[in-house]
Motif scaffolding. Structure first.
Motif, PDB file in Angstrom:
ATOM      1  N   SER A   1       0.838  -1.202   0.000  1.00 55.26           N
ATOM      2  CA  SER A   1       0.000   0.000   0.000  1.00 55.26           C
ATOM      3  C   SER A   1       0.871   1.249   0.000  1.00 55.26           C
ATOM      4  O   SER A   1       0.610   2.212  -0.732  1.00 55.26           O
TER       5      SER A   1
ATOM      6  N   ASN B   1       2.333   1.943  -3.418  1.00 55.23           N
ATOM      7  CA  ASN B   1       1.440   2.315  -4.518  1.00 55.23           C
ATOM      8  C   ASN B   1       0.531   3.502  -4.213  1.00 55.23           C
ATOM      9  O   ASN B   1       0.064   4.163  -5.149  1.00 55.23           O
ATOM     10  N   HIS B   2       0.286   3.784  -2.943  1.00 55.27           N
ATOM     11  CA  HIS B   2      -0.623   4.875  -2.576  1.00 55.27           C
ATOM     12  C   HIS B   2       0.117   6.087  -2.019  1.00 55.27           C
ATOM     13  O   HIS B   2      -0.478   6.886  -1.285  1.00 55.27           O
TER      14      HIS B   2
ATOM     15  N   ASP C   1      -1.499   9.436  -2.559  1.00 50.99           N
ATOM     16  CA  ASP C   1      -2.692   9.730  -1.768  1.00 50.99           C
ATOM     17  C   ASP C   1      -2.251   9.925  -0.323  1.00 50.99           C
ATOM     18  O   ASP C   1      -2.282   9.001   0.492  1.00 50.99           O
TER      19      ASP C   1
ATOM     20  N   LYS D   1      -2.034  10.649   3.426  1.00 53.04           N
ATOM     21  CA  LYS D   1      -3.001  10.494   4.510  1.00 53.04           C
ATOM     22  C   LYS D   1      -2.572  11.193   5.797  1.00 53.04           C
ATOM     23  O   LYS D   1      -3.278  11.101   6.808  1.00 53.04           O
TER      24      LYS D   1
ATOM     25  N   TYR E   1      -9.450  -0.275  -3.973  1.00 51.58           N
ATOM     26  CA  TYR E   1      -8.385   0.583  -3.462  1.00 51.58           C
ATOM     27  C   TYR E   1      -7.316  -0.229  -2.734  1.00 51.58           C
ATOM     28  O   TYR E   1      -6.119   0.046  -2.847  1.00 51.58           O
TER      29      TYR E   1
ATOM     30  N   ARG F   1      -3.432  -1.799  -8.251  1.00 51.88           N
ATOM     31  CA  ARG F   1      -2.943  -0.430  -8.049  1.00 51.88           C
ATOM     32  C   ARG F   1      -1.531  -0.212  -8.608  1.00 51.88           C
ATOM     33  O   ARG F   1      -1.003   0.896  -8.544  1.00 51.88           O
TER      34      ARG F   1
END
Length: 281
Positions: free
Chosen positions: A144, A147-148, A151, A153, A201, A207
């Motif tokens: 995660s 790849n994220h 985004d 957080k 997601y 992803r």
């Protein structure tokens, strides 16, 4: 002679104390519905530091545990010591488990802590390369993070500081699709009957992009907890995008073997360090 032994003991004690120093990830924990005092120590994310003085490479290590506990020893501290032997500084992440009673949005809590762990390392050190190593559900969290990173957080983080330079995923949970997922990890993270947008997601094979870092995968064919297709699906996605990767494959070994698969004399970590020399040169 007595003085020499005493001095040596103090030096070793100081070294191992420093090597396992625990630091809090946040001044104020984000996405928390309770104060730290009410959360309790077991719900407060921390980073265990294993720094080497002259290391120019480091890893963020994320233990597994099905998002229901954190296997901090054999998938954390032992792994950090192995990376130290190979000249890497290491940082073991004790992350928050997704619990409705502790956070308004449980599904992003672990990812917040992984992003913060990478942010902390990059902010406080000047390593040339920083990778991520994850086991089982920790492998899902590492994927995660890989790849994220776009985004974000957490507050005060820049997307360019969050992606790892390489990923090492050991018998990882990859997909949230019912056909191959580890149902315990899925239930703990997004719920047994999650919305399609959450399933998509958090299915990491869906992803992967051209910005996903080079990846070393390890899995055993007879793993009945997290089935092999998690790793092969991720590898296929990496291949489609042209991302350097390899799958270290065991016929036997099951799940959760950590550094040593007792059913096979081959060491995945030995192969990993050879692979990293090629990838990071």
């Amino acid at each position: 002679m007595k003085f020499q032994y005493t001095f040596l003991f103090v030096v070793l004690l100081n070294y191992f104390t420093l090597a396992q120093e625990k630091v809090k990830l946040y001044d104020v924990i984000p996405n928390a519905s309770k104060s730290e005092a009410m959360l309790g120590e077991e719900n407060i994310p921390v980073l265990y530091r294993y720094p080497l003085k002259d290391a120019d490479k480091a890893v963020l290590i994320i233990p597994g545990g099905g998002y229901s506990h954190v296997a901090i020893n054999h998938e954390g501290h032992q792994v950090a010591k192995e990376f130290n032997k190979q000249g890497y500084s290491a940082f073991v992440l004790y992350y928050r488990l997704p619990k409705d009673e502790n956070m308004p949005e449980r599904k992003v809590g672990p990812l917040q802590d992984a992003q913060r762990g990478m942010q902390y390392i990059r902010k406080h050190y000047a390593f040339k390369k920083v990778g991520v190593v994850g086991f089982s559900a920790g492998g899902h969290l590492a994927a995660s993070l890989s790849n994220h990173f776009g985004d974000v957080k957490i507050d005060n983080a820049q997307p360019q500081n969050l992606p790892p330079d390489f990923s090492v995923l050991i018998y990882p949970v990859i997909s949230m699709r019912d056909s191959i997922t580890h149902k315990g990890s899925k239930k703990s993270l997004i719920g047994e009957h999650a919305a399609e947008q959450d399933v998509a997601y958090f299915s990491m094979d869906e992803r992967v992009s051209k910005n996903t870092p080079p990846t070393f995968l390890v899995h055993a064919a007879d793993d009945k907890v997290v089935v092999l297709q998690n790793s092969t699906s991720y590898k296929e996605a990496l291949d489609r995008e042209g991302i350097p990767n390899t799958l270290f494959f065991y016929e036997t070994g099951g799940h959760g073997f950590g550094l040593q698969n007792k059913t096979d004399s081959r060491s995945w970590s030995d192969s990993l360090f050879v692979w990293l020399k090629d990838v990071l040169r």
